[in-house]
Design an enzyme around this catalytic site. Structure first.
Site, PDB file in Angstrom:
ATOM      1  N   GLY A  71     -43.097  -1.827 -38.325  1.00 46.72           N
ATOM      2  CA  GLY A  71     -42.839  -3.355 -38.524  1.00 46.72           C
ATOM      3  C   GLY A  71     -43.835  -3.795 -39.800  1.00 46.72           C
ATOM      4  O   GLY A  71     -43.512  -4.927 -40.204  1.00 46.72           O
ATOM      5  N   THR A  72     -44.932  -3.128 -40.025  1.00 47.90           N
ATOM      6  CA  THR A  72     -45.847  -3.395 -41.265  1.00 47.90           C
ATOM      7  C   THR A  72     -44.952  -3.443 -42.434  1.00 47.90           C
ATOM      8  O   THR A  72     -44.900  -4.631 -43.277  1.00 47.90           O
ATOM      9  CB  THR A  72     -46.814  -2.280 -41.473  1.00 47.90           C
ATOM     10  OG1 THR A  72     -47.586  -2.227 -40.295  1.00 47.90           O
ATOM     11  CG2 THR A  72     -47.735  -2.543 -42.583  1.00 47.90           C
ATOM     12  N   ASN A 151     -49.866  -9.882 -30.149  1.00 46.07           N
ATOM     13  CA  ASN A 151     -50.159  -8.674 -29.497  1.00 46.07           C
ATOM     14  C   ASN A 151     -51.495  -8.441 -28.819  1.00 46.07           C
ATOM     15  O   ASN A 151     -51.418  -7.261 -28.089  1.00 46.07           O
ATOM     16  CB  ASN A 151     -50.126  -7.526 -30.851  1.00 46.07           C
ATOM     17  CG  ASN A 151     -51.131  -8.327 -31.965  1.00 46.07           C
ATOM     18  OD1 ASN A 151     -50.825  -9.168 -32.564  1.00 46.07           O
ATOM     19  ND2 ASN A 151     -51.999  -7.276 -32.295  1.00 46.07           N
ATOM     20  N   GLN A 179     -44.032  -7.431 -31.040  1.00 45.49           N
ATOM     21  CA  GLN A 179     -44.350  -7.248 -29.399  1.00 45.49           C
ATOM     22  C   GLN A 179     -43.325  -7.980 -28.476  1.00 45.49           C
ATOM     23  O   GLN A 179     -43.442  -7.459 -27.275  1.00 45.49           O
ATOM     24  CB  GLN A 179     -45.704  -8.064 -29.579  1.00 45.49           C
ATOM     25  CG  GLN A 179     -46.779  -7.122 -30.101  1.00 45.49           C
ATOM     26  CD  GLN A 179     -47.123  -5.928 -29.289  1.00 45.49           C
ATOM     27  OE1 GLN A 179     -46.697  -5.612 -28.350  1.00 45.49           O
ATOM     28  NE2 GLN A 179     -47.788  -5.064 -30.196  1.00 45.49           N
ATOM     29  N   HIS A 201     -41.201   1.826 -32.360  1.00 41.54           N
ATOM     30  CA  HIS A 201     -42.042   2.504 -31.543  1.00 41.54           C
ATOM     31  C   HIS A 201     -42.785   1.619 -30.285  1.00 41.54           C
ATOM     32  O   HIS A 201     -43.193   2.139 -29.178  1.00 41.54           O
ATOM     33  CB  HIS A 201     -43.169   3.301 -31.906  1.00 41.54           C
ATOM     34  CG  HIS A 201     -44.252   2.499 -32.673  1.00 41.54           C
ATOM     35  ND1 HIS A 201     -45.577   2.330 -32.117  1.00 41.54           N
ATOM     36  CD2 HIS A 201     -44.406   1.781 -33.838  1.00 41.54           C
ATOM     37  CE1 HIS A 201     -46.528   1.427 -32.805  1.00 41.54           C
ATOM     38  NE2 HIS A 201     -45.686   1.325 -33.842  1.00 41.54           N
ATOM     39  N   THR A 239     -34.035   8.119 -48.955  1.00 46.27           N
ATOM     40  CA  THR A 239     -32.984   8.695 -47.772  1.00 46.27           C
ATOM     41  C   THR A 239     -33.801   8.050 -46.525  1.00 46.27           C
ATOM     42  O   THR A 239     -35.084   8.209 -46.176  1.00 46.27           O
ATOM     43  CB  THR A 239     -33.124  10.195 -47.852  1.00 46.27           C
ATOM     44  OG1 THR A 239     -32.774  10.421 -49.313  1.00 46.27           O
ATOM     45  CG2 THR A 239     -32.383  10.599 -46.934  1.00 46.27           C
ATOM     46  N   CYS A 327     -54.895  -1.258 -34.165  1.00 49.01           N
ATOM     47  CA  CYS A 327     -55.173  -0.679 -35.651  1.00 49.01           C
ATOM     48  C   CYS A 327     -56.760  -1.482 -35.868  1.00 49.01           C
ATOM     49  O   CYS A 327     -57.268  -0.984 -36.676  1.00 49.01           O
ATOM     50  CB  CYS A 327     -54.482  -1.413 -36.647  1.00 49.01           C
ATOM     51  SG  CYS A 327     -53.660  -2.922 -36.059  1.00 49.01           S
TER      52      CYS A 327
HETATM   53  N1  PLP Z   1     -46.730  -6.863 -35.926  1.00 43.89           N
HETATM   54  C1  PLP Z   1     -47.243  -6.738 -34.626  1.00 43.89           C
HETATM   55  C2  PLP Z   1     -47.299  -8.012 -33.948  1.00 43.89           C
HETATM   56  C3  PLP Z   1     -47.956  -5.494 -34.038  1.00 43.89           C
HETATM   57  O1  PLP Z   1     -48.276  -5.618 -32.866  1.00 43.89           O
HETATM   58  C4  PLP Z   1     -47.593  -4.419 -34.973  1.00 43.89           C
HETATM   59  C5  PLP Z   1     -48.183  -3.151 -34.516  1.00 43.89           C
HETATM   60  O2  PLP Z   1     -49.268  -2.950 -33.655  1.00 43.89           O
HETATM   61  C6  PLP Z   1     -46.932  -4.521 -36.003  1.00 43.89           C
HETATM   62  C7  PLP Z   1     -46.556  -5.745 -36.590  1.00 43.89           C
HETATM   63  C8  PLP Z   1     -46.941  -3.191 -36.984  1.00 43.89           C
HETATM   64  O3  PLP Z   1     -45.865  -2.518 -36.502  1.00 43.89           O
HETATM   65  P1  PLP Z   1     -45.782  -0.879 -37.176  1.00 43.89           P
HETATM   66  O4  PLP Z   1     -46.761  -0.299 -36.095  1.00 43.89           O
HETATM   67  O5  PLP Z   1     -44.419  -0.481 -36.752  1.00 43.89           O
HETATM   68  O6  PLP Z   1     -46.128  -0.932 -38.616  1.00 43.89           O
END
Ligand code: PLP
Length: 389
Positions: A71-72, A151, A179, A201, A239, A327
């Site tokens: 997601g990041t 989140n 989320q 995940h 890849t 995080c």
């Molecule tokens: N966006 C939200 C709202 C999240 O809660 C998170 C992870 O906690 C992310 C993005 C980041 O996703 P990833 O852990 O796959 O980088």
């Protein structure tokens, strides 16, 4: 009694059986998906099947799915000034984000810090549409990023209404649905999102995979973060993580098949947990309780408690929860989400997030309630009034 109660699904969900099987089978394939031989084509076929399944989860076309490392990365890929429908020339000059976005959006991607503006949220945790509309009236060529569900609190944002405003102002809307996906319906068209971010995940697939999904094929990501081999139609070189992507596809399909049923069960558990919590601690604040939330999330604080010590006590009692975003755990910094909602910093220090999932049991909820009762009983005398035996 359950041995451990894992109640931190918003941090990451346990691996789904289907995702594990798909990832293991894909891991046994030798081919590079870019190779033209049979081995390569078999790996490619797995990726394309996963792309169809992930696209289906948000009602998109599979060619519009770009796989990323999570997601990041998907959020960072989206947040670029050179993002436009083909034919658009001038760069996006403003990035408008809600004040409660994930840190990967809050950092502003490739926009200069001076071009990033925050949109306030209400005390209940919903983005203020009036503020958004006024800011959009300020002109320029905005890119707007609003998450579908927060989140920390689980509060669902009025994304479809925001989309109308954004498009009227000539803007583009990115929606972080990390989320929300798998917990509530996330149809890219009904949301009016131009771009949607997902993370594997959180759905019960392996960690380290995600996707940025476009509503229209002609939205051009001219500024890839990863350049090189031209994979993902040039939007993300490298890849592909074939095993992770295959797991992502399998989890997306499993989630989609059982969405309503899983959500109904989980909301029942969450509501029972909150009712018991209110009976135990009448002065508890449940953040965002007045508005629509994800079915699986509760974030609360009881005056006089400290989340850092409570987390340790709960962990020792076999219960895994969070004090907010995963995080940011380990850091003492106050939650930017609760502070944007105007929560008193003393109360925010006690904020605990409990998040459930499809395999959460009644027993696990009881385990949490027993452990929480002990935490509250350990508070200084006078504070424990009203606690049920
Ligand atoms: N966006 C939200 C709202 C999240 O809660 C998170 C992870 O906690 C992310 C993005 C980041 O996703 P990833 O852990 O796959 O980088």
């Amino acid at each position: 009694m359950a041995e451990r109660a894992y109640l931190d699904w918003n941090a990451t969900a346990p691996l789904r059986r289907e995702a594990r099987a798909a990832a293991l089978a894909a891991g046994d394939l030798v081919g590079n998906p870019s190779s033209v031989h049979g081995e390569g084509r078999r790996a490619r076929a797995l990726i394309e099947e996963a792309r169809r399944r992930v696209a289906a989860l948000v009602g998109a076309e599979s060619r519009n799915v770009i796989f990323t490392s999570g997601g990041t990365e998907a959020n960072l890929l989206a947040l670029s000034p050179v993002l436009d429908h083909h034919g658009g020339k001038a760069p996006r000059d403003r990035l408008l984000i809600s004040a409660i976005e994930h840190p990967s959006v809050r950092c502003g991607g490739r926009f200069p810090p001076g071009a990033v503006e925050e949109i306030a949220v209400s005390a209940a945790g919903e983005v203020e549409l009036g503020v958004l509309e006024r800011r959009l009236g300020g002109g320029g060529r905005p890119l707007v990023s609003i998450m579908l569900a927060n989140n920390e609190t689980g509060v669902i944002q009025p994304v479809a209404a925001a989309a109308e405003m954004v498009h009227r102002a000539g803007g583009i809307l990115h929606v972080d649905a990390v989320q929300a996906a798998g917990k509530i319906p996330c149809d890219i068209r009904s949301l009016g999102a131009d771009l949607v971010t997902l993370s594997a995940h959180k759905l019960g697939a392996p960690k380290g995979v995600g996707a940025l999904i476009k509503r229209e094929e002609d939205l051009h990501l001219a500024d890839p973060l990863m350049r090189g081999g031209g994979q993902e139609r040039g939007a993300r070189a490298g890849t592909e993580n074939v095993a992770g992507i295959a797991g992502f596809g399998a989890a997306a399909a499993a989630v989609q098949a059982n969405l309503a049923e899983e959500a109904a069960r989980v909301v029942g558990l969450r509501d029972r947990l909150e009712a018991a919590l209110r009976a135990m601690c009448p002065d508890v604040t449940v953040f965002g309780a007045a508005v629509t939330r994800l079915p699986n999330t509760t974030a609360f604080a009881v005056p006089g408690t400290r989340a850092d010590t409570a987390l340790i006590a709960l962990d020792l009692a076999g219960v895994a929860v969070s004090s907010g975003a995963a995080c940011s755990s380990g850091k003492v910094a106050a939650s930017h989400v609760l502070s944007a909602m105007g929560v008193d910093s003393g109360l925010a220090r006690g904020a605990i997030r409990v998040s459930l999932g499809f395999s959460t049991t009644d027993e696990e909820v009881n385990c949490f309630l027993d452990a929480w009762n002990k935490v509250v009983r350990a508070l200084p005398k006078g504070r424990t009034d009203g606690i049920a035996a």
